[in-house]
Write an enzyme that holds these catalytic residues in place. Structure first.
Site, PDB file in Angstrom:
ATOM      1  N   SER A   1     -26.166  -5.169  60.079  1.00 51.91           N
ATOM      2  CA  SER A   1     -25.138  -6.408  59.834  1.00 51.91           C
ATOM      3  C   SER A   1     -23.826  -6.190  60.288  1.00 51.91           C
ATOM      4  O   SER A   1     -22.863  -6.237  59.713  1.00 51.91           O
ATOM      5  CB  SER A   1     -25.346  -6.792  58.281  1.00 51.91           C
TER       6      SER A   1
ATOM      7  N   SER B   1     -25.592   2.382  63.252  1.00 50.36           N
ATOM      8  CA  SER B   1     -26.775   3.285  63.218  1.00 50.36           C
ATOM      9  C   SER B   1     -26.524   4.528  63.250  1.00 50.36           C
ATOM     10  O   SER B   1     -25.493   4.983  63.834  1.00 50.36           O
ATOM     11  CB  SER B   1     -27.481   2.673  64.682  1.00 50.36           C
ATOM     12  N   GLY B   2     -27.315   5.345  62.324  1.00 48.23           N
ATOM     13  CA  GLY B   2     -26.957   6.812  62.057  1.00 48.23           C
ATOM     14  C   GLY B   2     -25.991   6.813  61.024  1.00 48.23           C
ATOM     15  O   GLY B   2     -25.482   7.968  60.718  1.00 48.23           O
TER      16      GLY B   2
ATOM     17  N   GLY C   1     -23.168  -0.851  58.095  1.00 48.64           N
ATOM     18  CA  GLY C   1     -22.874   0.240  58.832  1.00 48.64           C
ATOM     19  C   GLY C   1     -23.568   0.657  60.013  1.00 48.64           C
ATOM     20  O   GLY C   1     -24.713   0.042  60.436  1.00 48.64           O
TER      21      GLY C   1
END
Ligand SMILES: Nc1ncnc2c1ncn2[C@@H]1O[C@H](COP(=O)(O)OS(=O)(=O)O)[C@@H](OP(=O)(O)O)[C@H]1O
Ligand SMILES: Nc1ncnc2c1ncn2[C@@H]1O[C@H](COP(=O)(O)OP(=O)(O)O)[C@@H](O)[C@H]1O
Length: 325
Positions: free
Chosen positions: A229, A157-158, A155
């Site tokens: 990823s 970032s964050g 997913g």
């Protein structure tokens, strides 16, 4: 343990965990190697073949009453089973006895398991030989009472990858299950410190972590990876490394605007200001998974806590049988 011997010097060493006795000489797989004829405990064997882990003995009359495992042994007590060059040499018995366990004292080659594999050239590694150990994945699973696998969190970032990975690890730990987290940020502090965020370096980052995760899974551990990823092909390549059902892809589906609003490290702000180039979701792509095992959504009013999200993954693991041996 039944012991057989070659008349001429061995080409390699080895030990078989599985011995099959068959009636017909014709029904062997093309993958097996012809070892020639053998005589075991007074029984004539029409032909014997080996595959990487098993010795197949073909005979005309009653079944050979052999106990497992079988190993081939020479005078010097070095273990060996013939390889291709020696395939036409005759096997003759020197000693037929029954042991319940492989002996450790005969020779270290007995446990090396290097005997039945061919030399390989993989990438830039030439003349390498696969090394097997009698303690296998299933033994470790029994010990740990779980099945090793890879839970691949992907997913933006964050989106909550690291938080969910921790919640999952904590919950499984409290159930007596062994986990290990491979977090992108952390691995980039060591093993992958040489890699940037260019597309090819991200791919290499994922490839290496996929290989490490595979080792953890083989160790019997529930390995949780926490990486952006961003590319489907890289995730698919990691999936292909694992046995069917052992790669569990989990998409942390949180919209960009939510991640950006969270911005716990201030990186989105820097990326918007042009101070970080090639930031995922801003000026670098993220390809959402197609056909992953689990989607954890954080959309609109559907706000689950990290603990609730971890529980969704755990109920998947319970159903898939990974939480028992
Ligand atoms: N350009 C760029 N794009 C995305 N992310 C960046 C970038 N530069 C630094 N970071 C920080 O690196 C963390 C992501 O590392 P990963 O190894 O998971 O990335 S990747 O899978 O190789 O794409 C990511 O951590 P998370 O926020 O935990 O995902 C960021 O903190
Ligand atoms: N399920 C959730 N609900 C609300 N906030 C969350 C949730 N999961 C993570 N967060 C918060 O989002 C931020 C980013 O989480 P983090 O785990 O660091 O994401 P990532 O590892 O994907 O970058 C953190 O401040 C964290 O507390």
């Amino acid at each position: 343990m039944s012991t057989v011997k070659l008349l001429s010097p061995s080409c390699s060493t080895g030990m078989f965990g599985k011995v099959e006795c068959r009636q017909s000489v014709s029904s062997h797989s093309p993958a097996v190697e012809n070892l020639g004829f053998s005589k075991l405990r007074g029984t004539n064997v029409a032909k014997s073949y080996r595959s990487p882990r098993s010795l197949v003995l073909f005979h005309d009359r009653a079944k050979l009453n052999l106990r497992k495992p079988i190993k081939a042994k020479e005078y010097t007590s070095a273990f060996f089973i013939d390889d291709r060059k020696c395939s036409r040499k005759l096997l003759k018995p020197i000693d037929a006895k029954n042991d319940s366990e492989p002996s450790c004292t005969d020779n270290s080659a007995a446990l090396s398991g290097k005997s039945f594999r061919k030399m390989s050239n993989i990438g830039n590694s030439t003349n390498i030989l696969w090394h097997e150990c009698p303690v296998q994945n299933r033994d470790r699973q029994q010990l740990l009472q779980q099945k090793g696998c890879v839970i691949w969190l992907t997913g933006l970032s964050g989106s909550g990858k690291s938080t969910i990975a921790c919640a999952l690890s904590q919950s499984l730990h409290s159930k007596g299950k062994l986990t290990y987290i491979l977090d992108g940020d952390n691995i980039r502090h060591g093993l992958n410190r040489d890699l940037s965020f260019r597309a090819e370096d991200r791919s290499e980052n994922i490839r290496r972590i996929g290989e490490v995760a595979k080792l953890f899974a083989d160790a019997g551990i529930i390995c949780i990876t926490s990486l952006i990823s961003p590319y489907q092909k890289d995730r698919d390549a990691c999936r292909a490394l694992l046995p069917e059902g052992s790669f569990i892809e989990v998409f942390i589906d949180v919209p960009l605007h939510v991640c950006e609003a969270r911005d716990p490290k201030g990186l989105y702000k820097l990326a918007r200001a042009g101070k970080i180039k090639g930031f995922t979701g801003i000026d670098d792509p993220y390809e959402p998974p197609r056909g992953c095992e689990i989607v954890l959504q954080q959309k609109g009013s559907d706000c689950k806590s990290p603990k609730d999200m971890a529980e969704i993954v755990i109920s998947y693991l319970e159903k898939s049988g990974h939480l028992k041996a």
